[in-house]
Scaffold this motif. Structure first.
Motif, PDB file in Angstrom:
ATOM      1  N   ALA A  22       0.831  -1.205   0.000  1.00 39.97           N
ATOM      2  CA  ALA A  22       0.000   0.000   0.000  1.00 39.97           C
ATOM      3  C   ALA A  22       0.861   1.249   0.000  1.00 39.97           C
ATOM      4  CB  ALA A  22      -0.930  -0.005   1.211  1.00 39.97           C
ATOM      5  N   ARG A  23       1.977   1.189   0.674  1.00 44.35           N
ATOM      6  CA  ARG A  23       2.873   2.340   0.727  1.00 44.35           C
ATOM      7  C   ARG A  23       3.654   2.516  -0.575  1.00 44.35           C
ATOM      8  NH1 ARG A  23       4.151   4.622   5.557  1.00 44.35           N
ATOM      9  NH2 ARG A  23       6.257   5.085   4.846  1.00 44.35           N
ATOM     10  N   SER A  24       3.691   1.474  -1.396  1.00 42.12           N
ATOM     11  CA  SER A  24       4.472   1.532  -2.623  1.00 42.12           C
ATOM     12  C   SER A  24       3.714   2.183  -3.766  1.00 42.12           C
ATOM     13  CB  SER A  24       4.908   0.125  -3.035  1.00 42.12           C
ATOM     14  OG  SER A  24       5.717  -0.448  -2.034  1.00 42.12           O
ATOM     15  N   VAL A 307       4.548   9.654  -4.107  1.00 43.35           N
ATOM     16  CA  VAL A 307       5.343   8.798  -3.229  1.00 43.35           C
ATOM     17  C   VAL A 307       6.800   8.924  -3.638  1.00 43.35           C
ATOM     18  CG1 VAL A 307       3.507   7.172  -2.676  1.00 43.35           C
ATOM     19  CG2 VAL A 307       4.933   6.787  -4.696  1.00 43.35           C
ATOM     20  N   TRP A 308       7.684   8.586  -2.711  1.00 42.09           N
ATOM     21  CA  TRP A 308       9.115   8.778  -2.922  1.00 42.09           C
ATOM     22  C   TRP A 308       9.832   7.471  -2.629  1.00 42.09           C
ATOM     23  CZ3 TRP A 308      10.527  13.658  -4.627  1.00 42.09           C
ATOM     24  CH2 TRP A 308       9.529  14.648  -4.516  1.00 42.09           C
ATOM     25  N   TRP A 313      13.350   9.595  -5.256  1.00 44.07           N
ATOM     26  CA  TRP A 313      12.752   9.982  -6.535  1.00 44.07           C
ATOM     27  C   TRP A 313      11.248   9.785  -6.473  1.00 44.07           C
ATOM     28  CZ3 TRP A 313      15.661  12.778  -9.517  1.00 44.07           C
ATOM     29  CH2 TRP A 313      17.037  12.576  -9.554  1.00 44.07           C
ATOM     30  N   PRO A 314      10.473  10.692  -7.115  1.00 46.32           N
ATOM     31  CA  PRO A 314       9.019  10.661  -6.984  1.00 46.32           C
ATOM     32  C   PRO A 314       8.332   9.771  -8.010  1.00 46.32           C
ATOM     33  CG  PRO A 314       9.663  12.592  -8.220  1.00 46.32           C
ATOM     34  CD  PRO A 314      10.946  11.891  -7.841  1.00 46.32           C
ATOM     35  N   SER A 315       7.108   9.346  -7.669  1.00 42.19           N
ATOM     36  CA  SER A 315       6.233   8.651  -8.613  1.00 42.19           C
ATOM     37  C   SER A 315       4.816   8.743  -8.091  1.00 42.19           C
ATOM     38  CB  SER A 315       6.643   7.185  -8.759  1.00 42.19           C
ATOM     39  OG  SER A 315       6.457   6.484  -7.541  1.00 42.19           O
TER      40      SER A 315
END
Length: 316
Positions: A22-24, A307-308, A313-315
């Motif tokens: 879920a955090r990914s 998310v980082w 790096w962001p996505s």
């Protein structure tokens, strides 16, 4: 007892795995109501979210729960008298790419006026005690271009650095994106002009800078390629980072954004074409518009959690 312990351990593994997964993955907000926007910027005040965007007098959407939006009155009902001095051929009340931020106890609203395809432009500023209170004060022109410069005065973005000092990022096409420090009292430029990103391919199409600070890095998000053509738009969102607000900004491959670099965050999909005009809020929420292929290519609001990864790096 052993069987129960085994089952419990397996359950804990499943829960931990689910939590990790879920955090990914970032959440794409399920939006409803009036979500027609172009070049959105977002701010939260109390329990309400406000989205300002390109359009007549600066268009404003409000949501009281973060998902269902409705339109509220535009910012400018009449054009300030100084507009025509800087952009004589501006379409009346056609205001572009606003940016809204709080700083030093006030709300600051930067925006641009221009003639399409020309760098005869100006960035203006309005202020208020709060978004909800309204009563916006015209703070006049911030900076302008008259066609002789090698940059364009549109797409403003207020950035506050790690020391609490304000900066303004802006720019579109020509020699790319610029950055200048602001006076804390006037919130207008003081000092040098820095170049932070440029493209020499595809007619130099880069615009809409948005900078956020996180864990020792400044992250620059920008839109490249071409907007404003509905489902035929080729807009994309890219990013890079730097340990200094003035750059150099580099992408995940180490290529400078001043030399055609930029890691692609979003290039669209089957339904949502040409995403761009983005704004990052508190380094963990990103808004942008994209053209809806299921609704005649109309531009609409999209909001996602950023998310980082472990390398910063962001996505979404």
């Amino acid at each position: 007892m052993k069987r129960k312990l085994t089952v419990l351990l397996l359950a804990l593994v499943v829960v931990a795995t689910t939590f990790s997964d879920a955090r990914s993955y970032a959440a794409h907000w399920g939006l409803s109501g009036d979500v027609g926007v172009h070049d959105p910027t977002i701010i939260k005040e109390g329990n309400s979210w406000y989205v300002f965007s390109t359009g007549q007098g600066i268009q404003v959407l409000r949501s009281d729960n973060g998902t269902n939006f409705y339109r509220v009155p535009q910012i400018f009902l009449n054009a300030p008298s100084w507009w025509k001095n800087y952009v004589p051929n501006q379409t009346p009340l056609d205001v572009w790419a606003p940016d809204v931020k709080t700083y030093n106890g006030k709300v600051w609203l930067y925006y641009s006026i221009s003639t399409f395809g020309k760098n005869i432009s100006a960035i203006g500023l309005a202020s208020a005690s709060s978004v909800g209170a309204g009563s916006w004060k015209d703070e006049g022109v911030v900076l302008s271009t008259n066609g002789t410069q090698n940059y364009n005065a549109i797409d403003p973005e207020l950035v506050v650095d790690a020391n609490g000092d304000p900066w303004l990022a802006f720019g579109s096409f020509w020699s790319g994106l610029k950055l200048t420090k602001l006076d804390k009292n006037t919130m207008k430029p003081t000092g040098s002009l820095y170049s932070i990103a440029q493209r020499t391919v595809n007619s130099g199409a880069i615009e809409a800078p948005s900078i956020t600070y996180r864990n020792g890095y400044y992250y620059l998000f920008a839109s490249i390629d071409n907007c404003c053509s509905g489902v035929n738009s080729t807009y994309k969102i890219i990013y890079g980072r730097s340990q200094n607000i003035t750059g150099p900004y580099v992408d995940k491959n180490g290529v400078s954004l001043a030399n055609n670099g930029g890691t692609i965050l979003d290039s669209g999909n089957t339904r949502w074409k040409g995403p761009g005009g983005q704004d990052v809020y508190n380094s963990n929420v990103i808004v942008r518009h994209a053209y809806d292929a299921e609704d005649g290519g109309n531009p609409k609001l999209l909001i996602s959690d950023l998310v980082w990864d472990s390398n910063g790096w962001p996505s979404y």
